[in-house]
Design an enzyme around this catalytic site. Sequence first.
Site, short mmCIF file in Angstrom:
data_model
loop_
_atom_site.label_atom_id
_atom_site.label_comp_id
_atom_site.label_asym_id
_atom_site.label_seq_id
_atom_site.Cartn_x
_atom_site.Cartn_y
_atom_site.Cartn_z
CG HIS A 69 -3.18 28.90 4.26
ND1 HIS A 69 -3.05 29.42 5.82
CD2 HIS A 69 -2.65 28.53 4.01
CE1 HIS A 69 -2.12 29.20 5.67
NE2 HIS A 69 -1.77 28.42 5.07
CG ASP A 94 -8.96 34.34 7.62
OD1 ASP A 94 -9.41 33.40 8.55
OD2 ASP A 94 -7.54 34.07 6.94
#
Lengths: 460, 460
Positions: A165, A254
């Site tokens: 994601h 991330d």
Amino acid sequence: MPESVKISVIGAGSATFSLGLVKDLCLTENLKGSEVSFMDIDAERLEAVTRMAERYTAEIGSDLRFEQTTDREVSLKDADFVINTAMVQSHYHQRDMREMMGKHGYYYRGVSAGSFYQFELMMGVARDMERICPDAWLIQSGNPVFDGCTLMTRETDIKVCGLCHGHYGYFHICKVLGLDLDRVDFQAPGVNHCIWMTHFLYDGEDAYPLIDQWIEDQGLEYWKTHVAQGTHDIQLSRGAVHQYRMYGLFPIGDSPRSGGWWYHTDIDTKKWWFGEPWGGPDTHLARPLHVEKLEKRMAEIRGAATDSGAKMTEVFGTEKTREQQVPIIDALTNNVEGVFQVNVPNNSALEGVDDDVVVEVPALINKKGIQPIHVGALPKKIMLEQLLPTILGMERGIEAYKTGDKSMLLYNALENHQTRSYKQAFMALEEVLAQPANQELAERFKYPWPEGHEKVYLMD
Amino acid sequence: MPESVKISVIGAGSATFSLGLVKDLCLTENLKGSEVSFMDIDAERLEAVTRMAERYTAEIGSDLRFEQTTDREVSLKDADFVINTAMVQSHYHQRDMREMMGKHGYYYRGVSAGSFYQFELMMGVARDMERICPDAWLIQSGNPVFDGCTLMTRETDIKVCGLCHGHYGYFHICKVLGLDLDRVDFQAPGVNHCIWMTHFLYDGEDAYPLIDQWIEDQGLEYWKTHVAQGTHDIQLSRGAVHQYRMYGLFPIGDSPRSGGWWYHTDIDTKKWWFGEPWGGPDTHLARPLHVEKLEKRMAEIRGAATDSGAKMTEVFGTEKTREQQVPIIDALTNNVEGVFQVNVPNNSALEGVDDDVVVEVPALINKKGIQPIHVGALPKKIMLEQLLPTILGMERGIEAYKTGDKSMLLYNALENHQTRSYKQAFMALEEVLAQPANQELAERFKYPWPEGHEKVYLMD
């Protein structure tokens, strides 16, 4: 005439993931008549997920068939797509390991067994696929996507596409800046968890100056006063912006979590860089909350599962998720072409990276297959300070896994910037391997030197 | 009929080096009639060296001509070979910098200006050569050989060959093991200061088992009782043997000095790994001794220089040195073929290293040129844990030098395993750049972000 498919979901016990998938399938007319085979080692959760999936499908009035099995081979039989979302080690085990590492002087990220158990699982699935469904696509949806997909594509003949994601992090930038997502063009290539926004356009114009303006006008105030909405709300944190200042491109999703050891030395430092109240997702404050949230959601789902009057469409909603799995399956199966953010072997899509390293790049996907888009090069500084060291770490992890060389685990422990001495890393690794849960690991990994000899090297 | 040559020596003020060269030339009949041009910025030392060289040559009865100049362009004129042995910054400056770093919490290896001044010098010489003597060979004999030779071969059209003594480390292994050097075959490729002994044969048989036996029988006793004969006497230290245990091949010469940060955290640790009484060459105990030894030798030489009765052949001896410069010049000029340990662009000699990275490999040298020998591959573990990280560090150093990006110096400081926080590295770097001696450096390097902005990122 659209084709239906058989999709095998490995690690289907995660209701959130599995029902999200079912929802997307129900809302994708092209794939009606498809079969979903849920596989998990937890028969109880598997049963609950399957029942809910059936109820959801019935409520929507869609046409899907379901299978449930604890036998991976059964699930893979005749599969066109295999989605592997399984995690071998629980959040609780990870917490125990973190606590143990605390005793050895490490904060949060200590000495680890690497990705041994995930690698074992991934290779097991891929090897089974080679025998049972060699033409199926493997959609790898569990971590480590980067390392695992590189390993599997090198060691097996299976077609692998990794998904994450993370790249949606730019949604958050748009939201804070008040930009309409539909008018944004975006590109952020790299390797998974280390991607950098090379293009950010608003109505076709460079929108980076809008970010610069926001930093100048509101950055300092934001970092002083912003209270994170969730543990992962770090896309515009001081740490992420600092990395942008260092590199000239924004790290997305991330990526800012791994920009450098100095963002992560202790909880105060983490709060400084990643904000209050949790200091980002990788802290002793954030992690229990994350697990708690997952548990709460699971309890909610469990309640709905056992309440025959509950509407599944209310629990899981009727809007498509942002997951790419189903649209990609539709693209590959029914030629519904689209551009997706995928993790596939480089094959020259990203310059300066070996062809057999899995990169995260946009790809055009249609019935012909997954065709990575040649994105060119990232800035040399990002390559030298971020991407290439990350790739080197991946290569070391894969080599350690393949050779069972314990000294490579030790090297990895020593490379942790929190390590203060050879002995500290050595003792911490020994304790990791002495855990009952790590017996298989301990049996696999041996030092390449005479047994007991290492004691000659431990300073008193 | 052998040819004579003109050799330009840059940094000729080092009497030990320059007179060693003269000695080797005097003892090489083929090169009689050659001219040596001594160049240095220190006119006084230059004069002393030249006089001694003349006296030495006269004593031997050899035929060499000498030139002395403080003007580099004059020295390079008509040169066939250029030997660059110059060091810009003195040992005293280095000591001052180390003391300053101590105040910032670093032991011995702190935050540095990288190789900026050496790079400037090397590029200055190479650029001058391109104009003045484009066909000459540059024999780079000053550090950093690896980084500097890679930089010069990429950025200029000059033929470059880097030399170092490090590979002679295997002499020491032979001596301790009681092996006759003439019966030993040896190969240790890599990059300079990171070379690994792939082959060690005695009378054509693998001699590694002899090392293993010595370690088993005498290692522990040796590490407990051996008193180093010199600061660099570390070839069979616990640290070097530990690296051998980790990697299966012996690190040779200077290589064990950089095997990992954990060998270098403090003086006690250094003594543990590299022995009494100095803990290897890179300690606050060893360095003054090394400088003292150099000074003593210089005083001795100075005495001889001013004493018209002194015999130069007594001061400098009449045996050839172990230096490779003159034999290589003879090989290239007069086809006296030999195999030498050189630092040249890889061009596939060592597998897994880019062609434009300078590697240290054996090369067949004759009139045709320097022909690196294809040595194959080093073990993958050595590549992943030692060679490739070293190469990546070199690439970062070159990129920082070329771009003047101060944040790359900061990254380098942060990568030092002794650094405990972002602020520590930041403040140390600021103080390095504030030194009067580093003014040129400070002017060259700028942060890529708005001035003063970094203060937003320094945690109180």
